[in-house]
Design a protein around this motif. Structure first.
Motif, PDB file in Angstrom:
ATOM      1  N   TRP A  47      -3.538   5.818 -11.435  1.00 46.67           N
ATOM      2  CA  TRP A  47      -2.470   4.832 -11.251  1.00 46.67           C
ATOM      3  C   TRP A  47      -3.031   3.421 -11.363  1.00 46.67           C
ATOM      4  O   TRP A  47      -2.414   2.545 -11.999  1.00 46.67           O
ATOM      5  N   MET A  48      -4.211   3.180 -10.780  1.00 43.16           N
ATOM      6  CA  MET A  48      -4.828   1.862 -10.886  1.00 43.16           C
ATOM      7  C   MET A  48      -5.194   1.547 -12.331  1.00 43.16           C
ATOM      8  O   MET A  48      -5.050   0.413 -12.782  1.00 43.16           O
ATOM      9  N   LEU A  49      -5.657   2.548 -13.058  1.00 41.74           N
ATOM     10  CA  LEU A  49      -5.995   2.346 -14.465  1.00 41.74           C
ATOM     11  C   LEU A  49      -4.782   1.847 -15.243  1.00 41.74           C
ATOM     12  O   LEU A  49      -4.893   0.955 -16.105  1.00 41.74           O
ATOM     13  N   GLU A  50      -3.607   2.395 -14.928  1.00 38.04           N
ATOM     14  CA  GLU A  50      -2.400   2.021 -15.661  1.00 38.04           C
ATOM     15  C   GLU A  50      -1.745   0.745 -15.135  1.00 38.04           C
ATOM     16  O   GLU A  50      -1.207  -0.040 -15.911  1.00 38.04           O
ATOM     17  N   HIS A  51      -1.772   0.545 -13.805  1.00 37.32           N
ATOM     18  CA  HIS A  51      -1.002  -0.548 -13.214  1.00 37.32           C
ATOM     19  C   HIS A  51      -1.856  -1.709 -12.706  1.00 37.32           C
ATOM     20  O   HIS A  51      -1.333  -2.792 -12.487  1.00 37.32           O
ATOM     21  N   GLN A  52      -3.142  -1.481 -12.502  1.00 38.98           N
ATOM     22  CA  GLN A  52      -4.062  -2.526 -12.065  1.00 38.98           C
ATOM     23  C   GLN A  52      -5.340  -2.450 -12.919  1.00 38.98           C
ATOM     24  O   GLN A  52      -6.444  -2.259 -12.408  1.00 38.98           O
ATOM     25  N   PRO A  53      -5.188  -2.605 -14.236  1.00 42.84           N
ATOM     26  CA  PRO A  53      -6.334  -2.385 -15.135  1.00 42.84           C
ATOM     27  C   PRO A  53      -7.508  -3.319 -14.869  1.00 42.84           C
ATOM     28  O   PRO A  53      -8.664  -2.918 -15.074  1.00 42.84           O
ATOM     29  N   ASP A  54      -7.247  -4.540 -14.430  1.00 40.85           N
ATOM     30  CA  ASP A  54      -8.348  -5.466 -14.152  1.00 40.85           C
ATOM     31  C   ASP A  54      -9.195  -4.965 -12.977  1.00 40.85           C
ATOM     32  O   ASP A  54     -10.431  -5.034 -13.015  1.00 40.85           O
ATOM     33  N   ILE A  55      -8.531  -4.493 -11.931  1.00 38.04           N
ATOM     34  CA  ILE A  55      -9.264  -3.967 -10.781  1.00 38.04           C
ATOM     35  C   ILE A  55     -10.028  -2.714 -11.186  1.00 38.04           C
ATOM     36  O   ILE A  55     -11.206  -2.540 -10.848  1.00 38.04           O
ATOM     37  N   TYR A  56      -9.375  -1.843 -11.952  1.00 45.85           N
ATOM     38  CA  TYR A  56     -10.054  -0.617 -12.385  1.00 45.85           C
ATOM     39  C   TYR A  56     -11.284  -0.949 -13.221  1.00 45.85           C
ATOM     40  O   TYR A  56     -12.370  -0.396 -13.007  1.00 45.85           O
ATOM     41  N   ALA A  57     -11.126  -1.856 -14.165  1.00 43.25           N
ATOM     42  CA  ALA A  57     -12.247  -2.198 -15.051  1.00 43.25           C
ATOM     43  C   ALA A  57     -13.397  -2.823 -14.273  1.00 43.25           C
ATOM     44  O   ALA A  57     -14.572  -2.616 -14.607  1.00 43.25           O
ATOM     45  N   GLY A  58     -13.090  -3.588 -13.231  1.00 41.09           N
ATOM     46  CA  GLY A  58     -14.133  -4.255 -12.459  1.00 41.09           C
ATOM     47  C   GLY A  58     -14.785  -3.395 -11.411  1.00 41.09           C
ATOM     48  O   GLY A  58     -15.746  -3.823 -10.754  1.00 41.09           O
ATOM     49  N   THR A  59     -14.283  -2.167 -11.250  1.00 40.68           N
ATOM     50  CA  THR A  59     -14.810  -1.285 -10.207  1.00 40.68           C
ATOM     51  C   THR A  59     -16.121  -0.651 -10.648  1.00 40.68           C
ATOM     52  O   THR A  59     -16.208  -0.051 -11.726  1.00 40.68           O
ATOM     53  N   TRP A  60     -17.133  -0.787  -9.803  1.00 39.85           N
ATOM     54  CA  TRP A  60     -18.428  -0.116 -10.019  1.00 39.85           C
ATOM     55  C   TRP A  60     -18.341   1.334  -9.539  1.00 39.85           C
ATOM     56  O   TRP A  60     -18.642   2.263 -10.280  1.00 39.85           O
ATOM     57  N   LYS A  61     -17.891   1.530  -8.294  1.00 42.30           N
ATOM     58  CA  LYS A  61     -17.725   2.867  -7.743  1.00 42.30           C
ATOM     59  C   LYS A  61     -16.434   2.923  -6.934  1.00 42.30           C
ATOM     60  O   LYS A  61     -16.098   1.985  -6.215  1.00 42.30           O
ATOM     61  N   PHE A  62     -15.727   4.054  -7.047  1.00 45.25           N
ATOM     62  CA  PHE A  62     -14.600   4.329  -6.176  1.00 45.25           C
ATOM     63  C   PHE A  62     -15.087   5.170  -5.001  1.00 45.25           C
ATOM     64  O   PHE A  62     -15.683   6.234  -5.201  1.00 45.25           O
ATOM     65  N   VAL A  63     -14.876   4.672  -3.793  1.00 47.63           N
ATOM     66  CA  VAL A  63     -15.211   5.431  -2.599  1.00 47.63           C
ATOM     67  C   VAL A  63     -13.937   5.595  -1.773  1.00 47.63           C
ATOM     68  O   VAL A  63     -12.858   5.216  -2.199  1.00 47.63           O
ATOM     69  N   VAL A  64     -14.098   6.177  -0.601  1.00 49.85           N
ATOM     70  CA  VAL A  64     -12.976   6.318   0.331  1.00 49.85           C
ATOM     71  C   VAL A  64     -13.291   5.477   1.566  1.00 49.85           C
ATOM     72  O   VAL A  64     -14.429   5.003   1.712  1.00 49.85           O
ATOM     73  N   PRO A  65     -12.320   5.264   2.461  1.00 42.94           N
ATOM     74  CA  PRO A  65     -12.560   4.333   3.574  1.00 42.94           C
ATOM     75  C   PRO A  65     -13.825   4.581   4.377  1.00 42.94           C
ATOM     76  O   PRO A  65     -14.580   3.636   4.655  1.00 42.94           O
ATOM     77  N   LYS A  66     -14.114   5.835   4.744  1.00 42.33           N
ATOM     78  CA  LYS A  66     -15.309   6.054   5.583  1.00 42.33           C
ATOM     79  C   LYS A  66     -16.589   5.810   4.782  1.00 42.33           C
ATOM     80  O   LYS A  66     -17.612   5.398   5.355  1.00 42.33           O
TER      81      LYS A  66
END
Length: 453
Positions: free
Chosen positions: A89-108
């Motif tokens: 969903w981020m790739l489609e709707h927030q492409p700038d944030i997705y592109a700038g992401t190094w790693k996707f983690v979870v809250p903990k």
């Protein structure tokens, strides 16, 4: 807030930093937290575990030829709650944030990263991405590709009790912890709760009535039934489960929206408002005088449409607050009984059900569960098991316990046991059958409601 919490806990417990042998973090699951390559958080608008805005993406994926193979590879049906679809969903709707992401983690794991400067994820959380190979415990490259995602944005997977690093000098200065204190990978809150509930061998089941309502069993491998979901445990083994995203929060919603008088009355009497509501519900006969509640404030996952909505069925002028509270308690339990039925039909008989989470503070709700399930229900001296489960994982990493199962066995302390009343079986079976029939009839109207122009 985490730093404040650490300092408060240390002050309350009156422990010195050097007395802390290890740190385990458990946290809210299925949140796609985007980290930049300098470790900065790219967005505070992280989707919660119950967020279903990616439902259309799931529907589209389910029509792809890769969907069947992905189901067997990951051990799960595709649902909007899974972190992988939130990344999509981020790739489609927030492409700038997705592109700038190094790693996707979870809250903990964001907290773990801030404590250690090490990025990782454990098996319990990774299995909730819909991107982990259930057989190998590694990321499934073909499924990652089918969702159009970048595999390099995923962190390395570790066992939940593995030490990932030590507290850095900066984190030590901020939190008051000792530099170098071991930090383990930890686990999702649900699995930490299940560990503390002793769910480490077949035959037992867990009913966690917290914000959500989760019914789980322990198995050595995923159970392939599209109505069930599977998560890797924080120890060896898997946890097939069903969930209603609106469990205890259904009662909280009702309290906040409809019980201002009861809130004032509880304050006047010096008791908790939930204790007052339980008193009122206890005055209503089992079955809530024919009133049914469907706990779909936040839709459904695998047992119904994500567009489902909460519903009272059978209201009359006779029904007051007590009847509605009892109907909510019964409705959440009927919903979870649907999972119990599926699990037992799949060949996993249940002998006892451990009830934990905030709902376990209500003896009435525990008794209702025993009567609707027609199984013994037990509660624990510590109903907030997520904290204990995370601590057990830290104990394994620090060498106090040989493995998580041993730690759970040493820490498990039962409180009360509620036996089912056989005289209520016929009434509750009748209402459960009606509950299931109405549920199925409401699916298409729920979808039509969501499509309203």
């Amino acid at each position: 807030h985490t730093v404040e919490c650490i300092r408060e806990v240390m002050a309350t417990a009156q422990v010195a930093p050097g007395e802390i042998l290890g740190i385990g973090v458990g946290g809210q699951m299925h949140g796609a937290v985007p980290l930049a390559d300098d470790g900065m958080l790219l967005s505070h608008g992280v989707q919660l575990w119950c967020d279903k805005r990616g439902a259309d993406l799931v529907d589209a994926f389910d029509q792809m030829p890769e969907a069947e193979a992905a189901y067997h590879r990951t051990g799960n049906p595709p649902v909007a709650n899974w972190t992988g679809f939130k990344m999509q969903w981020m790739l489609e709707h927030q492409p700038d944030i997705y592109a700038g992401t190094w790693k996707f983690v979870v809250p903990k794991d964001y907290i773990n990263y801030r404590l250690t400067d090490v990025v990782s994820i454990d098996e319990s959380e990774a299995s909730g991405f819909f991107l982990m190979d259930a057989a190998t415990g590694d990321w499934a490259a073909d499924v990652v590709g089918a969702l159009g995602l970048d595999a390099e944005k995923l962190p390395p997977i570790r066992r939940s009790s593995d030490v990932i690093g030590g507290v850095t000098p900066g984190a030590a200065a901020a939190s008051g912890l000792a530099e170098g204190t071991p930090v383990v990978a930890g686990g999702g809150d649900m699995l930490c709760m299940l560990l503390a509930a002793g769910l480490t061998e077949p035959g037992a089941a867990s009913d966690i009535t917290g914000t959500s309502g989760i019914f789980s069993v322990f198995t050595d491998r995923p159970v392939f039934d599209p109505r069930l979901m599977n998560l890797h445990h924080v120890t060896d083994g898997w946890v097939p489960f069903g969930i209603t995203d609106s469990g205890g929060v259904s009662l909280k919603w009702f309290k906040d929206a409809c019980c201002r008088h009861e809130v004032d009355e509880a304050a006047r009497r010096g008791i908790k408002v939930y204790d007052l509501l339980s008193e009122m519900a206890a005055q209503t006969p089992p079955g809530a005088e024919g009133l049914l509640f469907f706990p779909y404030l936040m839709g459904e996952r695998t047992l119904g449409t994500p567009h489902a909505r909460a519903t009272f069925f059978g209201l009359t002028p006779r029904h007051g607050v007590g009847a509605m509270v009892r109907a909510i308690m019964e409705g959440v339990t009927y919903e979870l009984r649907r999972t119990l039925t599926i699990v037992e039909e799949a060949g996993h008989p249940v002998n006892v059900i451990y009830h934990s989470g905030g709902g376990a503070y209500s003896d009435l709700w525990s008794q209702i569960k025993a009567d609707i399930y027609q199984k013994p229900v037990a509660t624990f001296q510590n109903a907030e098991g997520g904290l204990l489960g995370a601590a057990i994982l830290a104990g394994v990493g620090a060498g106090i316990y040989a493995d998580p199962a041993e730690g759970a066995a040493r820490c498990l302390k039962l409180d009360k046991r509620f036996e089912p009343d056989p005289a209520l079986a016929e009434r509750y079976d009748y209402q459960f059958s009606l509950f299931q029939e109405l549920h199925d009839l409401l699916q298409e109207p729920f979808n039509r409601l969501a499509a309203m122009p």
